[in-house]
Design an enzyme around this catalytic site. Structure first.
Site, PDB file in Angstrom:
ATOM      1  N   TYR A 115       0.892  -1.220  -0.049  1.00 23.70           N
ATOM      2  CA  TYR A 115      -0.135  -0.002  -0.172  1.00 23.70           C
ATOM      3  C   TYR A 115       0.918   1.182   0.009  1.00 23.70           C
ATOM      4  O   TYR A 115       0.798   1.915   0.854  1.00 23.70           O
ATOM      5  CB  TYR A 115      -1.068  -0.070   1.256  1.00 23.70           C
ATOM      6  CG  TYR A 115      -2.064  -1.073   1.091  1.00 23.70           C
ATOM      7  CD1 TYR A 115      -2.083  -2.058   0.290  1.00 23.70           C
ATOM      8  CD2 TYR A 115      -3.365  -0.772   1.836  1.00 23.70           C
ATOM      9  CE1 TYR A 115      -2.892  -2.891   0.239  1.00 23.70           C
ATOM     10  CE2 TYR A 115      -4.416  -1.583   1.595  1.00 23.70           C
ATOM     11  CZ  TYR A 115      -4.448  -2.593   0.866  1.00 23.70           C
ATOM     12  OH  TYR A 115      -5.404  -3.896   0.712  1.00 23.70           O
ATOM     13  N   TYR A 230      -4.818  -9.373  -9.006  1.00 23.88           N
ATOM     14  CA  TYR A 230      -4.581  -9.571  -7.443  1.00 23.88           C
ATOM     15  C   TYR A 230      -3.525 -10.760  -7.559  1.00 23.88           C
ATOM     16  O   TYR A 230      -2.489 -10.827  -6.477  1.00 23.88           O
ATOM     17  CB  TYR A 230      -5.882 -10.310  -6.729  1.00 23.88           C
ATOM     18  CG  TYR A 230      -6.858  -9.385  -6.136  1.00 23.88           C
ATOM     19  CD1 TYR A 230      -6.627  -9.250  -4.532  1.00 23.88           C
ATOM     20  CD2 TYR A 230      -7.332  -8.504  -6.609  1.00 23.88           C
ATOM     21  CE1 TYR A 230      -7.318  -8.447  -3.897  1.00 23.88           C
ATOM     22  CE2 TYR A 230      -8.220  -7.480  -5.877  1.00 23.88           C
ATOM     23  CZ  TYR A 230      -8.201  -7.720  -4.568  1.00 23.88           C
ATOM     24  OH  TYR A 230      -8.893  -6.668  -3.901  1.00 23.88           O
ATOM     25  N   VAL A 279     -25.193  15.380  -4.619  1.00 23.61           N
ATOM     26  CA  VAL A 279     -24.867  15.741  -5.894  1.00 23.61           C
ATOM     27  C   VAL A 279     -25.569  14.711  -7.073  1.00 23.61           C
ATOM     28  O   VAL A 279     -25.323  13.777  -7.081  1.00 23.61           O
ATOM     29  CB  VAL A 279     -23.477  15.873  -6.673  1.00 23.61           C
ATOM     30  CG1 VAL A 279     -23.162  16.301  -8.094  1.00 23.61           C
ATOM     31  CG2 VAL A 279     -22.649  16.890  -5.510  1.00 23.61           C
ATOM     32  N   THR A 528      -9.607  -2.018  -2.478  1.00 26.30           N
ATOM     33  CA  THR A 528      -8.461  -1.721  -1.475  1.00 26.30           C
ATOM     34  C   THR A 528      -8.197  -0.326  -1.112  1.00 26.30           C
ATOM     35  O   THR A 528      -8.660   0.527  -1.802  1.00 26.30           O
ATOM     36  CB  THR A 528      -6.849  -2.166  -1.873  1.00 26.30           C
ATOM     37  OG1 THR A 528      -6.684  -1.504  -2.961  1.00 26.30           O
ATOM     38  CG2 THR A 528      -6.814  -3.919  -2.373  1.00 26.30           C
TER      39      THR A 528
END
Length: 572
Positions: A115, A230, A279, A528
C-alpha cells in the site's frame, strides 16, 4: 519438483510482467500529454486561484483534499466535499453504541509491503491520540506488536481445523495459473475466473481457492482481469495465504483509525464538509473535451446549483460498493435493499453526456452476483470470544479469517483485538463475519441468509463451531447482532471490458476526474484502501499539474526471490 521445471516456471513468472509494464508506461505518457494540453498552468501559481469540489465523502475524496493541501498548496477553505450521508468515510465504517451494539460492514485488509501511497499519505496525518506521531506510525507500531498468524484458516463440516499448508493444486491447475499471469489483459475482456478453469472443476475445491476467495471476496463468476491483478499484486500473500501473516491490522476499526484522524486534519485546515448534500447531476460545457460546469445539488431536500468557475476542479466518486446497504438487528433481518444506487445513477448520467467516462452497467446490472451479507456481534463480557479463542488457538487480533468451507453460505468470521471501537466499553466484546451466498438455505437455520435475523445468523455460526450446547449462555450475553445486506459490495469484481472503467482523468478533461474502486489504474487492484488513495493522488496531481512522483506499484512479481517462494508454495 524437478529443478528444470522450477526454473521454467520462474522464467515464465518473470516474463509475465511485460504487459503490465507496457500498460503503466502508456498510462504515464497519456497523463503527461494531458497535463501539457491544459490551458491553465497551475504550477506557476503559488496559491491556486480556483476551488475544488469533491462529489462523495469517502476515503478517496478525503485523501484528494489532503493532497490538494499538502502538495497543491490549496487553502482548505477552497475545498468542499459533498456527501449525501450525515457521516464521512464511505465504505470505511465503524459505528454504534454500547446500548444498541456496533457495526462493521466489513474489514479492510491493509498490507505494509503493497500500500505504497496509503502509507506515504498517512505519514502526513497526525494521530488523534498522539499528534506528534503519524497515523502510519501508529498503525504499523500496533501491527508489529500484534502480528497476525491464523491457526484456524479453514474448518470443515465436522468442526475440524484443516491443515492448509498445501494449496491442493494439480499440475494442470498450476500451469493454468501461470498461463493466466502471462496472458495480456486485452485478451481477457468480459471473461470470468470460471471460464478460465472451465475444464478444471477441481480448482474450485482446493485449499487455495477457499482461502483466496474468502480473503478477497472473489466469486467463480468474478472478473478474470481482477483475479489476474490480485495474483500479481498480492503474490507476496500467495506464499502465506494459509496464515495471512501479511495482513496489517489497525488499532481500531478503519473508521476510527483511518477516517477520523484524516477528517480531523482536513477540518483543522478549513475544508468545507457538506454532509446530507447529494450531487444529483453534473453539466459539462458544450465544447470539445470534458469541462465540468454546473453541479446540481439536493441539500437537505432543497435543490440548488453550483457553477464552476474558470480555475475550479471537480473530482467525482463515480460509484460506491456499499451503496444501498441495509441493516437489521437481533430480531429483524436486514431489509431488502432499494435498488437505486445513488453513485451509480450519477455515473450513468455523466457517462451519457461525454465519451470516455466508462459504463456502469456491467457493475450494477445483476445484484444476484454482486451481493453478500455481513453481521456484527456485540456481547457483554468475553464468554463467546474465549470459546472461539480456545477452539482456534488464536487470541483476539492474532488470527484472521476463519472460514467454514462446507457452510452453504460460505461463512467466515474475524475476531479483532479488543476494543475495536473508540467508544466500546472494556466489558463488551465484538466480532464480525460474512457470507458470500445469501440466497442459499443455511445448514442449520433453514432459511436464506438474506432472510435471517441476527439471532439466526449467530445460531448458524454456533452450529458450525459445534458450540450449540453453549447457545443459551452465549445468547444471554448478546447485546445485538446486526446483519448488513450490501447488494453491490462485489460490484467492482464483475466481468467487464477494459473500456468499462474510465481513466481517473479522462482524455480531453480540463477540470474533471473520477475516483473510486470503479476507475482504471493499470497494474493496481480494486477493493483496497490503496486504490482509493492512488486514484485521488493521480486526479489531484494531473488536474493541478503537480510535478511530483506518485509512488509506483511495487514490482513484487519481478522479484526472483518472491517468485521462487510462490513456485515452492504452489508445489507444497
Amino acid at each position: 519438483m524437478e529443478k528444470s521445471n522450477m526454473a521454467k516456471l520462474l522464467v515464465l513468472g518473470l516474463a509475465a510482467t511485460a504487459a503490465g509494464v507496457a500498460a503503466k508506461t502508456l498510462y504515464s505518457r497519456t497523463g503527461k500529454a494531458r497535463k501539457e494540453k491544459r490551458s491553465i498552468d497551475k504550477k506557476n501559481s503559488t496559491i491556486p486561484k480556483g476551488k475544488a469540489y469533491f462529489v462523495g465523502g469517502g476515503l478517496g475524496s478525503l485523501a484528494g483534499a489532503a493532497y490538494l493541501i499538502r502538495d497543491g498548496k490549496m487553502p482548505g477553505n477552497q475545498i468542499t466535499i459533498f456527501e449525501g450521508m450525515p457521516i464521512f468515510g464511505g465504505s470505511n465504517d465503524g459505528i454504534g453504541t454500547p446500548e444498541k451494539g456496533f457495526v462493521c460492514r466489513g474489514g479492510r485488509m491493509l498490507n505494509e509491503e503493497t500500500y505504497e501511497n496509503f502509507w506515504e499519505l498517512f505519514r502526513s496525518i497526525p494521530s488523534l491520540g498522539n499528534p506528534d506521531r503519524s497515523v502510519t506510525d501508529e498503525i504499523l507500531d500496533f501491527d508489529h506488536a500484534h502480528p497476525t498468524s491464523a491457526k484456524a484458516r479453514l474448518i470443515d463440516k465436522d468442526g475440524n481445523i484443516l491443515n492448509v499448508k498445501s494449496m491442493g493444486f494439480t499440475q494442470s491447475e498450476r500451469m493454468a495459473l501461470l498461463r493466466l499471469m502471462n496472458t495480456p489483459e486485452e485478451k481477457l475482456d468480459d471473461m470470468t475466473i470460471e471460464e478460465w478453469f472451465a475444464d478444471m472443476p477441481h480448482f474450485f475445491t482446493t485449499n487455495f481457492w477457499y482461502m483466496w476467495q474468502t480473503t478477497f471476496a472473489f466469486q467463480k463468476w468474478s472478473s478474470l482481469f481482477e483475479f489476474r491483478r490480485y495474483m500479481r499484486r498480492m503474490i507476496l500473500e500467495f506464499s502465506r495465504i494459509d496464515t495471512l501473516e501479511g495482513v496489517t491490522r489497525t488499532p481500531l476499526n478503519q473508521y476510527d483509525s483511518v477516517i477520523r484522524p484524516l477528517e480531523a486534519y482536513l477540518r483543522k485546515e478549513g475544508v468545507v464538509f457538506a454532509e446530507n448534500c447529494t450531487v444529483t447531476d453534473i453539466d459539462f460545457a458544450e465544447v470539445e473535451g470534458i469541462t465540468a460546469k454546473v453541479l446540481h445539488l439536493n441539500d437537505l431536500g432543497i435543490t440548488r446549483t453550483l457553477e464552476l468557475e474558470e480555475n475550479d476542479i471537480c473530482i467525482m466518486t463515480n460509484a460506491c460498493m456499499t451503496d444501498s446497504a441495509t441493516l437489521g438487528d437481533l430480531y429483524t433481518p436486514a431489509p431488502a435493499p432499494v435498488l437505486k444506487p445513488i453513485s451509480g445513477e450519477l455515473w450513468s448520467m455523466v457517462a451519457a453526456k461525454k465519451q470516455g467516462l466508462g459504463n456502469p452497467y456491467p457493475f450494477f446490472g445483476d445484484i444476484s452476483e454482486t451481493n453478500w451479507e455481513s453481521f456484527t456481534v456485540t456481547s457483554k463480557g468475553n464468554r463467546l470470544l474465549k470459546l472461539i479463542e480456545n477452539y482456534s488457538g488464536n487470541t483476539p487480533g492474532s488470527g484472521a479469517l476463519m472460514t467454514f468451507k462446507d457452510s452453504s453460505w460460505l461463512m467466515s468470521i474475524v475476531v479483532a483485538a479488543q476494543p475495536h471501537f473508540v467508544n466500546q466499553p472494556m466489558d463488551q466484546t465484538i466480532f464480525w463475519g460474512y457470507g458470500l451466498y445469501t440466497d442459499r438455505l443455511g445448514d442449520y437455520v433453514k432459511k436464506p441468509m438474506k432472510d435471517c435475523t441476527g439471532e439466526e445468523l449467530l445460531t448458524e455460526l454456533l452450529f458450525h463451531l459445534h458450540m450449540q450446547d453453549h447457545k443459551d449462555e452465549v445468547m444471554a450475553d448478546v447485546i445485538n447482532v446486526i446483519p448488513c445486506m450490501m447488494p453491490y459490495v462485489d460490484a467492482q469484481f464483475q466481468p467487464r471490458k477494459m473500456a468499462d472503467r474510465p481513466e481517473v482523468v479522462p482524455d480531453g478533461s480540463t477540470n474533471f476526474a473520477m475516483i473510486s474502486q470503479f476507475v482504471e489504474i493499470p497494474e493496481d487492484m480494486v477493493f483496497t484502501e490503496e486504490y482509493s488513495v492512488r486514484a485521488a493522488r493521480i486526479a489531484v496531481y494531473t488536474l493541478m499539474g503537480i510535478d511530483k512522483k506518485i509512488c509506483p506499484v511495487t514490482p513484487h512479481a519481478k522479484n526472483p526471490g518472491v517468485l521462487l517462494k510462490a513456485v515452492q508454495t504452489a508445489y507444497r
